[in-house]
Design an enzyme around this catalytic site. Structure first.
Site, PDB file in Angstrom:
ATOM      1  CB  ALA A 190       1.454  -3.085 -16.664  1.00 25.47           C
ATOM      2  CG  ASP A 193       5.110  -5.122 -16.762  1.00 25.22           C
ATOM      3  OD1 ASP A 193       4.841  -4.160 -16.026  1.00 25.22           O
ATOM      4  OD2 ASP A 193       5.974  -5.986 -16.465  1.00 25.22           O
ATOM      5  NE  ARG A 196       2.258  -5.765 -11.281  1.00 20.86           N
ATOM      6  CZ  ARG A 196       3.000  -4.897 -10.611  1.00 20.86           C
ATOM      7  NH1 ARG A 196       4.099  -4.428 -11.132  1.00 20.86           N
ATOM      8  NH2 ARG A 196       2.662  -4.533  -9.398  1.00 20.86           N
ATOM      9  CB  THR A 203      13.268   3.881  -9.775  1.00 20.26           C
ATOM     10  OG1 THR A 203      12.129   4.457  -9.118  1.00 20.26           O
ATOM     11  CG2 THR A 203      13.182   4.147 -11.253  1.00 20.26           C
ATOM     12  CB  SER A 215      10.132   5.904 -13.162  1.00 22.65           C
ATOM     13  OG  SER A 215       9.628   4.805 -13.852  1.00 22.65           O
ATOM     14  CD  GLU A 258       0.751  10.357 -11.378  1.00 24.37           C
ATOM     15  OE1 GLU A 258       0.700  10.590 -12.598  1.00 24.37           O
ATOM     16  OE2 GLU A 258       0.049  10.982 -10.553  1.00 24.37           O
ATOM     17  CB  CYS A 304       7.577   6.063  -3.134  1.00 24.89           C
ATOM     18  SG  CYS A 304       7.135   5.146  -4.622  1.00 24.89           S
ATOM     19  NE  ARG A 314      -1.883   2.823  10.171  1.00 22.75           N
ATOM     20  CZ  ARG A 314      -1.240   3.317   9.134  1.00 22.75           C
ATOM     21  NH1 ARG A 314      -1.291   4.609   8.859  1.00 22.75           N
ATOM     22  NH2 ARG A 314      -0.512   2.539   8.361  1.00 22.75           N
TER      23      ARG A 314
HETATM   24  P1  NAD Z   1       5.808  -1.484  -9.900  1.00 23.59           P
HETATM   25  O1  NAD Z   1       6.930  -2.321  -9.449  1.00 23.59           O
HETATM   26  O2  NAD Z   1       4.426  -1.737  -9.395  1.00 23.59           O
HETATM   27  O3  NAD Z   1       5.703  -1.560 -11.503  1.00 23.59           O
HETATM   28  C1  NAD Z   1       6.786  -1.452 -12.371  1.00 23.59           C
HETATM   29  C2  NAD Z   1       6.564  -2.407 -13.546  1.00 23.59           C
HETATM   30  O4  NAD Z   1       7.590  -2.194 -14.509  1.00 23.59           O
HETATM   31  C3  NAD Z   1       6.648  -3.894 -13.161  1.00 23.59           C
HETATM   32  O5  NAD Z   1       5.437  -4.542 -13.491  1.00 23.59           O
HETATM   33  C4  NAD Z   1       7.835  -4.427 -13.986  1.00 23.59           C
HETATM   34  O6  NAD Z   1       7.647  -5.749 -14.455  1.00 23.59           O
HETATM   35  C5  NAD Z   1       7.869  -3.449 -15.144  1.00 23.59           C
HETATM   36  N1  NAD Z   1       9.151  -3.379 -15.847  1.00 23.59           N
HETATM   37  C6  NAD Z   1      10.395  -3.242 -15.318  1.00 23.59           C
HETATM   38  N2  NAD Z   1      11.319  -3.178 -16.313  1.00 23.59           N
HETATM   39  C7  NAD Z   1      10.647  -3.280 -17.478  1.00 23.59           C
HETATM   40  C8  NAD Z   1      11.052  -3.267 -18.850  1.00 23.59           C
HETATM   41  N3  NAD Z   1      12.323  -3.122 -19.212  1.00 23.59           N
HETATM   42  N4  NAD Z   1      10.099  -3.409 -19.800  1.00 23.59           N
HETATM   43  C9  NAD Z   1       8.799  -3.553 -19.460  1.00 23.59           C
HETATM   44  N5  NAD Z   1       8.350  -3.552 -18.177  1.00 23.59           N
HETATM   45  C10 NAD Z   1       9.269  -3.418 -17.202  1.00 23.59           C
HETATM   46  O7  NAD Z   1       6.219   0.019  -9.608  1.00 23.59           O
HETATM   47  P2  NAD Z   1       5.247   1.273  -9.376  1.00 23.59           P
HETATM   48  O8  NAD Z   1       4.757   1.303  -7.983  1.00 23.59           O
HETATM   49  O9  NAD Z   1       4.267   1.337 -10.495  1.00 23.59           O
HETATM   50  O10 NAD Z   1       6.298   2.469  -9.509  1.00 23.59           O
HETATM   51  C11 NAD Z   1       6.874   2.796 -10.742  1.00 23.59           C
HETATM   52  C12 NAD Z   1       7.609   4.119 -10.598  1.00 23.59           C
HETATM   53  O11 NAD Z   1       6.685   5.152 -10.245  1.00 23.59           O
HETATM   54  C13 NAD Z   1       8.691   4.130  -9.522  1.00 23.59           C
HETATM   55  O12 NAD Z   1       9.751   4.947  -9.955  1.00 23.59           O
HETATM   56  C14 NAD Z   1       7.994   4.802  -8.343  1.00 23.59           C
HETATM   57  O13 NAD Z   1       8.907   5.466  -7.498  1.00 23.59           O
HETATM   58  C15 NAD Z   1       7.106   5.792  -9.032  1.00 23.59           C
HETATM   59  N6  NAD Z   1       5.893   6.168  -8.281  1.00 23.59           N
HETATM   60  C16 NAD Z   1       5.185   5.215  -7.617  1.00 23.59           C
HETATM   61  C17 NAD Z   1       4.005   5.566  -6.970  1.00 23.59           C
HETATM   62  C18 NAD Z   1       3.177   4.547  -6.219  1.00 23.59           C
HETATM   63  O14 NAD Z   1       2.234   4.948  -5.551  1.00 23.59           O
HETATM   64  N7  NAD Z   1       3.467   3.263  -6.310  1.00 23.59           N
HETATM   65  C19 NAD Z   1       3.544   6.897  -7.026  1.00 23.59           C
HETATM   66  C20 NAD Z   1       4.297   7.835  -7.737  1.00 23.59           C
HETATM   67  C21 NAD Z   1       5.461   7.453  -8.367  1.00 23.59           C
HETATM   68  C1  UGA Z   2       3.024   8.856  -1.425  1.00 22.17           C
HETATM   69  C2  UGA Z   2       2.696  10.319  -1.737  1.00 22.17           C
HETATM   70  O1  UGA Z   2       1.602  10.751  -0.919  1.00 22.17           O
HETATM   71  C3  UGA Z   2       2.335  10.482  -3.217  1.00 22.17           C
HETATM   72  O2  UGA Z   2       2.130  11.861  -3.516  1.00 22.17           O
HETATM   73  C4  UGA Z   2       3.471   9.930  -4.069  1.00 22.17           C
HETATM   74  O3  UGA Z   2       3.126  10.025  -5.437  1.00 22.17           O
HETATM   75  C5  UGA Z   2       3.731   8.486  -3.694  1.00 22.17           C
HETATM   76  O4  UGA Z   2       4.042   8.399  -2.285  1.00 22.17           O
HETATM   77  C6  UGA Z   2       4.920   7.882  -4.406  1.00 22.17           C
HETATM   78  O5  UGA Z   2       5.751   8.586  -4.915  1.00 22.17           O
HETATM   79  O6  UGA Z   2       4.929   6.657  -4.371  1.00 22.17           O
HETATM   80  P1  UGA Z   2       1.606   6.663  -0.924  1.00 22.17           P
HETATM   81  O7  UGA Z   2       2.907   6.135  -0.426  1.00 22.17           O
HETATM   82  O8  UGA Z   2       0.835   5.865  -1.887  1.00 22.17           O
HETATM   83  O9  UGA Z   2       1.839   8.098  -1.622  1.00 22.17           O
HETATM   84  O10 UGA Z   2       0.641   6.953   0.308  1.00 22.17           O
HETATM   85  P2  UGA Z   2       0.574   8.112   1.429  1.00 22.17           P
HETATM   86  O11 UGA Z   2      -0.831   8.479   1.607  1.00 22.17           O
HETATM   87  O12 UGA Z   2       1.523   9.207   1.164  1.00 22.17           O
HETATM   88  O13 UGA Z   2       1.026   7.317   2.730  1.00 22.17           O
HETATM   89  C7  UGA Z   2       2.358   6.881   2.905  1.00 22.17           C
HETATM   90  C8  UGA Z   2       2.523   6.335   4.312  1.00 22.17           C
HETATM   91  O14 UGA Z   2       2.462   7.380   5.283  1.00 22.17           O
HETATM   92  C9  UGA Z   2       1.434   5.322   4.709  1.00 22.17           C
HETATM   93  O15 UGA Z   2       1.999   4.281   5.452  1.00 22.17           O
HETATM   94  C10 UGA Z   2       0.487   6.156   5.554  1.00 22.17           C
HETATM   95  O16 UGA Z   2      -0.263   5.391   6.474  1.00 22.17           O
HETATM   96  C11 UGA Z   2       1.473   7.078   6.258  1.00 22.17           C
HETATM   97  N1  UGA Z   2       0.838   8.348   6.699  1.00 22.17           N
HETATM   98  C12 UGA Z   2       0.395   9.243   5.792  1.00 22.17           C
HETATM   99  C13 UGA Z   2       0.725   8.607   8.053  1.00 22.17           C
HETATM  100  O17 UGA Z   2       1.149   7.782   8.905  1.00 22.17           O
HETATM  101  N2  UGA Z   2       0.171   9.791   8.449  1.00 22.17           N
HETATM  102  C14 UGA Z   2      -0.301  10.709   7.568  1.00 22.17           C
HETATM  103  O18 UGA Z   2      -0.805  11.774   8.006  1.00 22.17           O
HETATM  104  C15 UGA Z   2      -0.185  10.423   6.204  1.00 22.17           C
END
Ligand code: NAD
Ligand code: UGA
Length: 472
Positions: free
Chosen positions: A12, A36, A41, A94, A133, A169, A280, A448
């Protein structure tokens, strides 16, 4: 294949929460349970006050108001919700491994493996397992092998069957809800056509069919890592050019505009800044580097590694510039930090460039007054690894920090403002009001490009703006 009625999402977090909220909102016929292990959370997701949700995301509150406790539920009951689900999304963290083989580069898959075991144990009948993930290419193989070991050991002799899909995602934080509602594309990788169709049918409730791309499992898993690597590469590219602009009296925004008008290059992701942050980009590139090395592709690995080298260098050079501009002495000086999150419109600070830059400034002996519209004091304490102290004029304030509730409080007696996140409020600063509260000479360091340098200078500020070689 049975029709999908119940979905369970494990995790979550920043992805599981918003993603499932949008699916629930768009698909009222589905029941979605987000589970979760973190009770705090889950309690926050269930909080009666929508201002107490665990994450800040524009639009999230309204989406949740429409579906929470109607067809979207948050719970810690993992067993019950896995066992009744037709489709299970794995959306757990991850991060990069911190010890053992591949430490510092490979992804730590222990949370993924734990999910696979729980699914293997508790799922019933035909279950579609969706990787949400971000994972190293070939992780589905590992999940498959764990799940297959549970197939014939069901106590009630009930048949278990699993179909694995990759559905990475692409949402960005700060724009998560609108990214989910209007995705550039939805990617589904898999082997079983019916399972792919089942997931595709869910997205078809609000996404046009031509935006839904289906591929094999490995191309889908790999595409997610590569998309992040390409995005980060653009940020490092423009950041490297920001330094060259400063040395050559060019302006990086003008360069970005000029190159971005070439439709082959495109205008997005060319904003210079203090270095990319977020949970990420760094971990996914490190993972890509690890995978390339694993397959013996040393040159490819070192090419991608450079993206991180430039990012670290960009963060480091900010402190050096401040030190040089402030005449080689910043110890004991008060600097107001505007923005601590890794970008605007989020309270997430994971890998925020502000963390490293603030630590460097504290190391130099500065006193920092940190203001961010959404990041709370508790998070800053964790990130900086120290407790705040109240600023006292003409006292020994070396190497400490305070938390400011607003910009005006923050700048009292400050020598400089350092803008580190691109929150909209930093685009309209009241320069004349701010400078009255500051010591002279008063500096603005803008990483910025949010400020109007001419207006700021006219009010008496000395200005440094990232990538602007014209500034005197
Ligand atoms: P997060 O740390 O915010 O959330 C992950 C959650 O999973 C935590 O709340 C944790 O308690 C829970 N969890 C872990 N093991 C568990 C289990 N065995 N059972 C139940 N719950 C469990 O992470 P996030 O930012 O949501 O990212 C999750 C994945 O998505 C990662 O692989 C990340 O790379 C990917 N991703 C993240 C973003 C982003 O913007 N944050 C965007 C795209 C993809
Ligand atoms: C990024 C990707 O944009 C998403 O598509 C992806 O799903 C995600 O990572 C992920 O896998 O976690 P996010 O990290 O949330 O998303 O945000 P971004 O908008 O990509 O910005 C990332 C960093 O780059 C920030 O610190 C931002 O300020 C910086 N950035 C971005 C710049 O400095 N310049 C830019 O032109 C764009």
């Amino acid at each position: 294949m049975k029709s999908i009625k119940k979905i369970c999402c494990i995790g979550a977090g920043f992805v599981g929460g918003p993603t499932m909220s949008v699916i629930a909102d768009k698909c009222p016929h589905l029941e979605i349970n987000v589970v979760d292990i973190n009770k705090k959370r889950i309690d926050a997701w269930n909080h009666a006050d929508f201002d107490c949700l665990p994450i800040y995301e524009p639009g999230l509150k309204d989406t949740l108001k429409r579906c929470r406790n109607k067809n979207l539920f948050f719970s810690t009951d993992i067993k019950k919700n896995i066992s009744s689900a037709d489709m299970i999304f794995i959306s757990v963290n991850t991060p990069t491994k911190t010890k053992g083989i591949g430490a510092g580069q490979a992804s730590d898959l222990k949370w993924i493996e734990a999910c696979a075991r729980e699914i293997g144990e508790y799922a019933n009948g035909e279950t579609i397992v969706v990787e949400k993930s971000t994972l190293p290419v070939k992780t589905a193989e590992m999940i498959k092998s764990i799940l297959s070991s549970y197939i014939n050991i069901n106590k009630k002799d009930q048949v278990k069957e699993f179909f694995i899909l990759s559905n990475p995602e692409f949402l960005a934080e700060g724009t998560a809800i609108s990214d989910l509602e209007h995705p550039d594309r939805v990617l589904i990788g898999g082997e079983n056509k019916n399972a792919i169709e089942s997931l595709k049918n869910i997205y078809l409730n609000w996404v046009n069919e031509e935006k839904i791309l289906t591929t094999d499992l490995w191309s889908s898993e790999l595409s997610k890592l590569i998309a992040n690597a390409f995005l980060a590469q653009r940020v490092s590219s423009i950041n490297s050019i920001s330094a060259l602009c400063e040395s050559t009296q060019a302006n990086v925004n003008e360069v970005a505009q000029a190159i971005g008008m070439d439709s082959r290059i495109g205008k997005f992701f060319l904003k210079p800044g203090p270095g990319f942050g977020g949970s990420c980009f760094k971990k996914d590139i490190l993972n890509l580097v690890y995978i390339c090395n694993y397959y013996g592709l040393k040159e490819v690995a070192s090419y991608w590694e450079k993206i991180i080298t430039i990012n670290n260098w960009q963060k480091k050079r900010i402190t050096r510039i401040i030190w040089e501009k402030m005449l080689g002495n910043i110890a004991g000086k008060k600097i107001s930090i505007f923005g601590f999150s890794f970008k605007a419109n989020t309270n997430d600070t994971r890998e925020s460039p502000a963390i490293d830059i603030c630590k460097d400034l504290i190391e130099e002996g500065c006193f920092l007054s940190i203001y961010d519209p959404k990041v709370d004091i508790g998070q800053i304490k964790i990130d900086l690894g120290s407790e705040p102290t109240k600023y006292i004029e003409s006292s020994n304030n070396y190497g400490q920090w305070e938390f400011a509730l607003n910009k005006n409080d923050s700048v009292n007696g400050s020598d400089a403002i350092l803008i580190l996140s691109d929150w909209s409020e930093f685009f309209n600063l009241n320069y004349s009001l701010l400078i009255k509260k500051m010591r002279r000479p008063s500096w603005i360091f803008d990483t910025r490009n949010t400020i109007n340098s001419i207006d700021a200078k006219n009010c008496g500020f000395k200005v440094w703006s990232l990538g602007d070689g014209n500034i005197l």
